[in-house]
Design an enzyme around this catalytic site. Sequence first.
Site, PDB file in Angstrom:
ATOM      1  N   ASP A  35       0.676  -1.064   0.138  1.00 20.92           N
ATOM      2  CA  ASP A  35      -0.187   0.252  -0.302  1.00 20.92           C
ATOM      3  C   ASP A  35       1.026   1.209   0.106  1.00 20.92           C
ATOM      4  O   ASP A  35       1.702   1.551   0.889  1.00 20.92           O
ATOM      5  CB  ASP A  35      -0.389  -0.337   1.424  1.00 20.92           C
ATOM      6  CG  ASP A  35      -2.001   0.944   1.344  1.00 20.92           C
ATOM      7  OD1 ASP A  35      -1.800   1.913   0.310  1.00 20.92           O
ATOM      8  OD2 ASP A  35      -2.918   1.346   2.615  1.00 20.92           O
TER       9      ASP A  35
ATOM     10  N   GLU B 121      29.607   6.851   5.518  1.00 20.85           N
ATOM     11  CA  GLU B 121      29.369   5.342   6.001  1.00 20.85           C
ATOM     12  C   GLU B 121      29.479   4.684   4.773  1.00 20.85           C
ATOM     13  O   GLU B 121      29.184   3.183   4.609  1.00 20.85           O
ATOM     14  CB  GLU B 121      28.013   5.159   6.460  1.00 20.85           C
ATOM     15  CG  GLU B 121      27.895   5.895   7.966  1.00 20.85           C
ATOM     16  CD  GLU B 121      26.164   5.472   8.640  1.00 20.85           C
ATOM     17  OE1 GLU B 121      26.148   4.083   8.509  1.00 20.85           O
ATOM     18  OE2 GLU B 121      25.454   6.664   8.647  1.00 20.85           O
TER      19      GLU B 121
ATOM     20  N   CYS C  22      25.677   7.645  11.095  1.00 18.55           N
ATOM     21  CA  CYS C  22      25.131   8.350  10.919  1.00 18.55           C
ATOM     22  C   CYS C  22      25.659   9.856  11.827  1.00 18.55           C
ATOM     23  O   CYS C  22      25.823  10.998  11.518  1.00 18.55           O
ATOM     24  CB  CYS C  22      23.674   8.306  11.042  1.00 18.55           C
ATOM     25  SG  CYS C  22      23.112   7.135   9.767  1.00 18.55           S
TER      26      CYS C  22
ATOM     27  N   THR D  14      14.114   3.428   2.295  1.00 19.73           N
ATOM     28  CA  THR D  14      14.640   4.100   3.099  1.00 19.73           C
ATOM     29  C   THR D  14      15.743   4.475   3.072  1.00 19.73           C
ATOM     30  O   THR D  14      17.289   5.643   3.417  1.00 19.73           O
ATOM     31  CB  THR D  14      15.009   4.559   4.897  1.00 19.73           C
ATOM     32  OG1 THR D  14      15.816   3.011   4.853  1.00 19.73           O
ATOM     33  CG2 THR D  14      13.202   3.327   5.630  1.00 19.73           C
TER      34      THR D  14
ATOM     35  N   SER E 288      16.758  -1.888  15.106  1.00 18.99           N
ATOM     36  CA  SER E 288      17.296  -0.674  15.002  1.00 18.99           C
ATOM     37  C   SER E 288      16.698   0.687  15.271  1.00 18.99           C
ATOM     38  O   SER E 288      17.548   1.455  16.275  1.00 18.99           O
ATOM     39  CB  SER E 288      17.584  -0.248  13.637  1.00 18.99           C
ATOM     40  OG  SER E 288      17.017   0.256  13.368  1.00 18.99           O
TER      41      SER E 288
ATOM     42  N   HIS F 180      18.081  13.023  13.517  1.00 22.06           N
ATOM     43  CA  HIS F 180      19.105  12.322  12.663  1.00 22.06           C
ATOM     44  C   HIS F 180      17.449  11.881  12.252  1.00 22.06           C
ATOM     45  O   HIS F 180      16.628  11.295  13.365  1.00 22.06           O
ATOM     46  CB  HIS F 180      19.728  11.283  13.271  1.00 22.06           C
ATOM     47  CG  HIS F 180      19.842  10.212  12.037  1.00 22.06           C
ATOM     48  ND1 HIS F 180      20.532  10.400  11.307  1.00 22.06           N
ATOM     49  CD2 HIS F 180      19.811   8.763  12.279  1.00 22.06           C
ATOM     50  CE1 HIS F 180      20.372   8.995  10.721  1.00 22.06           C
ATOM     51  NE2 HIS F 180      20.503   8.257  11.008  1.00 22.06           N
TER      52      HIS F 180
ATOM     53  N   ASN G 243      16.961   8.949   2.801  1.00 25.04           N
ATOM     54  CA  ASN G 243      17.787   8.647   4.381  1.00 25.04           C
ATOM     55  C   ASN G 243      19.395   8.883   4.418  1.00 25.04           C
ATOM     56  O   ASN G 243      20.085   8.542   2.504  1.00 25.04           O
ATOM     57  CB  ASN G 243      17.541   7.655   5.469  1.00 25.04           C
ATOM     58  CG  ASN G 243      18.851   7.214   6.087  1.00 25.04           C
ATOM     59  OD1 ASN G 243      20.208   8.356   6.512  1.00 25.04           O
ATOM     60  ND2 ASN G 243      18.939   6.053   7.459  1.00 25.04           N
TER      61      ASN G 243
ATOM     62  N   SER H  77      24.031   4.485  13.949  1.00 20.54           N
ATOM     63  CA  SER H  77      23.614   3.197  14.799  1.00 20.54           C
ATOM     64  C   SER H  77      25.019   2.374  15.202  1.00 20.54           C
ATOM     65  O   SER H  77      25.890   2.886  14.932  1.00 20.54           O
ATOM     66  CB  SER H  77      23.728   1.916  13.574  1.00 20.54           C
ATOM     67  OG  SER H  77      22.205   2.439  12.855  1.00 20.54           O
TER      68      SER H  77
HETATM   69  N1  CAA Z   1      -0.547   2.603   6.095  1.00 25.30           N
HETATM   70  C1  CAA Z   1      -0.136   3.223   6.776  1.00 25.30           C
HETATM   71  N2  CAA Z   1       1.195   2.737   7.793  1.00 25.30           N
HETATM   72  C2  CAA Z   1       1.561   2.447   7.816  1.00 25.30           C
HETATM   73  C3  CAA Z   1       0.592   0.747   6.617  1.00 25.30           C
HETATM   74  C4  CAA Z   1      -0.801   1.315   5.484  1.00 25.30           C
HETATM   75  N3  CAA Z   1      -1.118   1.092   4.852  1.00 25.30           N
HETATM   76  N4  CAA Z   1       1.208  -0.170   7.021  1.00 25.30           N
HETATM   77  C5  CAA Z   1       2.534   0.456   7.531  1.00 25.30           C
HETATM   78  N5  CAA Z   1       2.186   1.029   7.994  1.00 25.30           N
HETATM   79  C6  CAA Z   1       3.434   1.888   8.964  1.00 25.30           C
HETATM   80  C7  CAA Z   1       3.362   0.680  10.510  1.00 25.30           C
HETATM   81  O1  CAA Z   1       3.138   0.627  11.121  1.00 25.30           O
HETATM   82  C8  CAA Z   1       4.498   1.760  10.718  1.00 25.30           C
HETATM   83  O2  CAA Z   1       4.713   2.827  11.930  1.00 25.30           O
HETATM   84  P1  CAA Z   1       4.541   2.270  13.189  1.00 25.30           P
HETATM   85  O3  CAA Z   1       6.231   1.630  13.150  1.00 25.30           O
HETATM   86  O4  CAA Z   1       4.758   3.861  13.848  1.00 25.30           O
HETATM   87  O5  CAA Z   1       3.969   1.529  13.503  1.00 25.30           O
HETATM   88  C9  CAA Z   1       4.849   1.792   8.893  1.00 25.30           C
HETATM   89  O6  CAA Z   1       4.820   1.825   8.042  1.00 25.30           O
HETATM   90  C10 CAA Z   1       6.808   0.870   8.334  1.00 25.30           C
HETATM   91  O7  CAA Z   1       5.804  -0.197   9.032  1.00 25.30           O
HETATM   92  P2  CAA Z   1       6.722  -1.400   8.706  1.00 25.30           P
HETATM   93  O8  CAA Z   1       7.055  -1.556  10.910  1.00 25.30           O
HETATM   94  O9  CAA Z   1       6.186  -2.896   9.222  1.00 25.30           O
HETATM   95  O10 CAA Z   1       7.846  -1.726   7.908  1.00 25.30           O
HETATM   96  P3  CAA Z   1       9.112  -2.696   7.033  1.00 25.30           P
HETATM   97  O11 CAA Z   1       8.679  -3.743   8.892  1.00 25.30           O
HETATM   98  O12 CAA Z   1       8.872  -3.146   6.420  1.00 25.30           O
HETATM   99  O13 CAA Z   1      10.365  -1.464   7.761  1.00 25.30           O
HETATM  100  C11 CAA Z   1      11.715  -0.324   9.031  1.00 25.30           C
HETATM  101  C12 CAA Z   1      10.434  -1.080   8.699  1.00 25.30           C
HETATM  102  C13 CAA Z   1      12.499  -1.356   9.995  1.00 25.30           C
HETATM  103  C14 CAA Z   1      12.824   0.910   9.576  1.00 25.30           C
HETATM  104  C15 CAA Z   1      12.948  -0.720   7.893  1.00 25.30           C
HETATM  105  O14 CAA Z   1      12.624   0.212   6.762  1.00 25.30           O
HETATM  106  C16 CAA Z   1      14.184  -0.594   7.965  1.00 25.30           C
HETATM  107  O15 CAA Z   1      15.040  -1.618   8.459  1.00 25.30           O
HETATM  108  N6  CAA Z   1      15.162   0.364   7.675  1.00 25.30           N
HETATM  109  C17 CAA Z   1      16.246   0.276   8.303  1.00 25.30           C
HETATM  110  C18 CAA Z   1      16.569   0.756   9.589  1.00 25.30           C
HETATM  111  C19 CAA Z   1      16.822   1.912  10.019  1.00 25.30           C
HETATM  112  O16 CAA Z   1      16.306   3.342   9.450  1.00 25.30           O
HETATM  113  N7  CAA Z   1      16.369   2.257  11.239  1.00 25.30           N
HETATM  114  C20 CAA Z   1      15.978   3.323  11.932  1.00 25.30           C
HETATM  115  C21 CAA Z   1      16.784   3.714  13.165  1.00 25.30           C
HETATM  116  S1  CAA Z   1      17.816   2.823  12.979  1.00 25.30           S
HETATM  117  C22 CAA Z   1      19.134   4.676  12.171  1.00 25.30           C
HETATM  118  O17 CAA Z   1      18.364   5.500  12.679  1.00 25.30           O
HETATM  119  C23 CAA Z   1      20.581   4.485  11.732  1.00 25.30           C
HETATM  120  C24 CAA Z   1      20.344   4.851  11.108  1.00 25.30           C
HETATM  121  O18 CAA Z   1      19.980   5.642   9.752  1.00 25.30           O
HETATM  122  C25 CAA Z   1      20.244   3.566   9.709  1.00 25.30           C
END
Ligand code: CAA
Length: 445
Positions: free
Chosen positions: A31, A83, A120, A163, A211, A244, A328, A364
């Site tokens: 979606d 990085e 970062c 991201t 993370s 960040h 990002n 991280s």
């Molecule tokens: N409508 C509205 N919202 C929706 C939706 C829909 N149809 N479907 C999903 N969402 C929401 C979910 O509820 C979730 O929100 P909440 O966290 O507020 O509940 C959000 O969208 C993301 O959905 P998922 O959690 O299901 O997404 P995912 O599992 O595919 O991946 C993630 C999310 C784990 C962050 C992934 O993008 C990832 O691994 N990213 C890289 C790691 C990262 O950025 N970590 C952040 C902290 S680490 C850091 O900051 C260092 C850095 O720069 C990497």
Amino acid sequence: MTNVGIDAVDIWTGKLKLDLAETFAPEKGDDPEKYTKGLGLYESSFPDTYEDIVTMGANACKRLMKRKGLEPDDIGRIDVATESSFDNSKPISTYIAGCLEDVFDGDFHHANKGERKFACVAGTQAIDDAFNWIRAGRNRGRSAIVVATDTALYERGDPGEATQGAGAVAMLVSEDPDLVELSAEQGYGSADETDFLKPNQQFPSVDGKRSVQVYLARMREALVDYESVAGDIHPDDFAYAPFHTPFPGMVRRAALLAYRHITRDTEIEEELAADIGRQPREEAFDDYEAYQDALSDYTDALKGTDRYADWYDAAIEPTLDIARHVGNWYTGSVHVARVACLRRALNEGRDVSGKRLLLASYGSGAQAEIHHETVQDGWKAELEELNIDEQIAARYDLSFEEYEQVHAAHDHSQDRDFEEFTAPSDEFVFDGWGRMGERKYRYVE
Ligand code: CAA
């Protein structure tokens, strides 16, 4: 004490864009609102085939130096935070200095160059190094250039693929800065974590869900540590709080917890008490789990209050304006957030001279750092010089197949050539490999 801070900033975005809702989501069977509402991202920037961390960094530096009328002799230090380095020995700052020497008179032979690594947060650490170098009186009247440059790519199919992003932020750190003065007070939250890392590999190993938790835990520690030196803070103390921003949804979560923390024992908690009660205190609970449940209920209720929504819209939302459209940028991300909120102030005709920003950086592995900055009188003139809106609008819009090619073109393990999507002009470009495996660059008029 010498007033030290960021005198000027310039930004260079990768010249391609991937539309997450229109192009990426349908291919993934997702979606589109998962991206736009959940993660808070609309588009990501990608480097064209002739761009990389060096070209983006050098192009941002060139713009910055030209418009500030600087020559290499004015610069005593060049540090790069990244990085995405492709060299374990020769720092990216040497490649960038080499590029700049092709277009400026003189050289950087007497400038100290290096590369900073801590995921970062390294961009902020490089600014610290420049601050300390100037405060120590070692700069001989010269300024430092700090470049935060990254190509934030994840393995194809990794949840982090949503991201991604690519771009560079160049910052001039000087005495008596025009943009922001840096505080000496800082807070740290730092621990040995394995949430996101690249053990001699290009694409990260990521435990995405963990993370997110590590980000929140280290930010909280840094906030408490910052308050131990700067005193308790109140939401009204800061015009904006740039965090960040790996994706805006992450900041949404962190901001709510920060607001809960900084409104504790304030008149805001008292005013909200009639509607949502007071914040639970641990000492009032027999077991920790019950306390955590109560805290979580309070936090949900706080999120629904107008008071919180107003603060979020004023102090946080403006910091996300650019990230939503570029993704990002790892080391550059918090520095893009700073520019975004100041640009919003400029566009809304708000005078923020003398106001404070609360900067919350994170890397991280993991470490958070919090400090404050005071906006200087020259901020408006500095912001007016930026052309980031034009750059964002001019990006080439990739189809999914083209995105796959671009990802492969930047994958170091693949030796594949693809045609570029845009025509370079007045910029540094990647120009192939040298005899010792070094990357080569040239300036295109
Ligand atoms: N409508 C509205 N919202 C929706 C939706 C829909 N149809 N479907 C999903 N969402 C929401 C979910 O509820 C979730 O929100 P909440 O966290 O507020 O509940 C959000 O969208 C993301 O959905 P998922 O959690 O299901 O997404 P995912 O599992 O595919 O991946 C993630 C999310 C784990 C962050 C992934 O993008 C990832 O691994 N990213 C890289 C790691 C990262 O950025 N970590 C952040 C902290 S680490 C850091 O900051 C260092 C850095 O720069 C990497």
